[in-house]
Every structure is written in C-alpha cells, then in structure tokens.
Design a protein around this motif. Structure first.
Motif, PDB file in Angstrom:
ATOM      1  N   VAL A 100       1.628  -4.831 100.844  1.00 30.67           N
ATOM      2  CA  VAL A 100       1.093  -6.121 101.275  1.00 30.67           C
ATOM      3  C   VAL A 100       2.277  -7.079 101.360  1.00 30.67           C
ATOM      4  O   VAL A 100       3.059  -7.188 100.420  1.00 30.67           O
ATOM      5  N   ILE A 101       2.410  -7.770 102.482  1.00 34.00           N
ATOM      6  CA  ILE A 101       3.500  -8.718 102.670  1.00 34.00           C
ATOM      7  C   ILE A 101       2.949 -10.134 102.514  1.00 34.00           C
ATOM      8  O   ILE A 101       1.939 -10.490 103.117  1.00 34.00           O
ATOM      9  N   GLY A 102       3.620 -10.917 101.718  1.00 35.33           N
ATOM     10  CA  GLY A 102       3.169 -12.286 101.492  1.00 35.33           C
ATOM     11  C   GLY A 102       4.284 -13.284 101.725  1.00 35.33           C
ATOM     12  O   GLY A 102       5.464 -12.947 101.669  1.00 35.33           O
ATOM     13  N   ILE A 115      -0.585 -10.547 104.321  1.00 32.95           N
ATOM     14  CA  ILE A 115      -1.158  -9.628 105.305  1.00 32.95           C
ATOM     15  C   ILE A 115      -1.107  -8.216 104.742  1.00 32.95           C
ATOM     16  O   ILE A 115      -0.091  -7.782 104.189  1.00 32.95           O
ATOM     17  N   SER A 116      -2.204  -7.507 104.865  1.00 35.49           N
ATOM     18  CA  SER A 116      -2.270  -6.143 104.356  1.00 35.49           C
ATOM     19  C   SER A 116      -1.510  -5.190 105.270  1.00 35.49           C
ATOM     20  O   SER A 116      -1.110  -5.556 106.384  1.00 35.49           O
ATOM     21  N   GLY A 117      -1.355  -3.963 104.805  1.00 33.18           N
ATOM     22  CA  GLY A 117      -0.683  -2.971 105.634  1.00 33.18           C
ATOM     23  C   GLY A 117      -1.390  -2.726 106.952  1.00 33.18           C
ATOM     24  O   GLY A 117      -0.744  -2.445 107.978  1.00 33.18           O
ATOM     25  N   TYR A 174      11.078 -21.017 101.646  1.00 32.40           N
ATOM     26  CA  TYR A 174      10.042 -20.026 101.915  1.00 32.40           C
ATOM     27  C   TYR A 174      10.537 -18.645 101.506  1.00 32.40           C
ATOM     28  O   TYR A 174      11.639 -18.231 101.892  1.00 32.40           O
ATOM     29  N   TYR A 175       9.692 -17.952 100.753  1.00 26.73           N
ATOM     30  CA  TYR A 175      10.021 -16.623 100.254  1.00 26.73           C
ATOM     31  C   TYR A 175       9.007 -15.620 100.785  1.00 26.73           C
ATOM     32  O   TYR A 175       7.800 -15.901 100.822  1.00 26.73           O
ATOM     33  N   CYS A 176       9.479 -14.436 101.148  1.00 29.38           N
ATOM     34  CA  CYS A 176       8.521 -13.368 101.398  1.00 29.38           C
ATOM     35  C   CYS A 176       8.520 -12.434 100.208  1.00 29.38           C
ATOM     36  O   CYS A 176       9.503 -12.360  99.456  1.00 29.38           O
TER      37      CYS A 176
END
Length: 115
Positions: free
Chosen positions: A33-35, A51-53, A93-95
């Motif tokens: 999961v990417i945030g 966002i999910s895979g 902003y961090y991912c």
C-alpha cells in the motif's frame, strides 16, 4: 524491502498544481500500500492519501476533490497529483510503503504554496 525517493516538490502559487512522484526500488512494489503524508512546521505528520496495490484510493477530507493518488506498478512509482493548491498545503510531503508489519518512508520533498 523497498526504498523510496520522492520528487516533484517545489514552489507554486495558490491555485496552482504539482505532481509528486514516489520511486521505489525492489520487485514487489505492487504488494505494498502506498501512502502520502505531510508535515508542516510545528505540526504533526498527517495522512494525505493512500492507494492499495489494486488501485483503490483513500483521501483525507482536507484534500478530497483536489488531490489524486495513483500508481504505476510497471514503473514502481506512485504519484500524487495536487490541484487547486492552498497555502495551508505547504509542508514536507513523504511517501510510504506498507505491507504486513513493514513500513518504509522516503526522505520527503518540500511543497511550498505562496498566497
């Protein structure tokens, strides 16, 4: 374990747009999961979007309708399209990438919105 690097930050006037990218190393990007999170000076880090895979997005109320999260698993990259930017969007902003008990953060990219 993936490693993340953000890019695309900068200085923009209120009402403008930026697109942030989160490039990931490793071959298992699609399983994370990417945030996106942000941290303004003197404030705690806060959730922006995830966002999910499989591509299902989730947004903080403060950015709904203005920001769009996406990902390209073939390029191991996540994106955050930011439109109608406001001065209060100014932050680092961090991912991050999350899978099971693992959470990996990028170093962050500065976004500054002038009024």
């Amino acid at each position: 374990q993936v490693q993340l690097v953000e890019s695309g930050g900068g200085l923009v006037q209120a009402g403008g747009s930026l697109r942030l990218s989160c490039a990931a190393s490793g071959s298992t990007f699609s399983t994370y999961v990417i945030g996106w999170y942000r941290q303004a000076p003197g404030k705690q880090r806060e959730f922006v979007a995830a966002i999910s895979g499989g591509g299902t997005p989730n947004y903080a109320d403060s950015v709904k309708g203005r920001f769009t999260i996406s990902r390209d698993n073939s390029k191991n990259t996540g994106y955050l399209q930011m439109n109608s930017l406001k001065p209060e969007d100014t932050a680092v902003y961090y991912c991050n990438a999350v899978r099971d008990s693992m959470r990996v953060w990028g170093p962050g990219t500065q976004v500054t919105v002038s009024s």
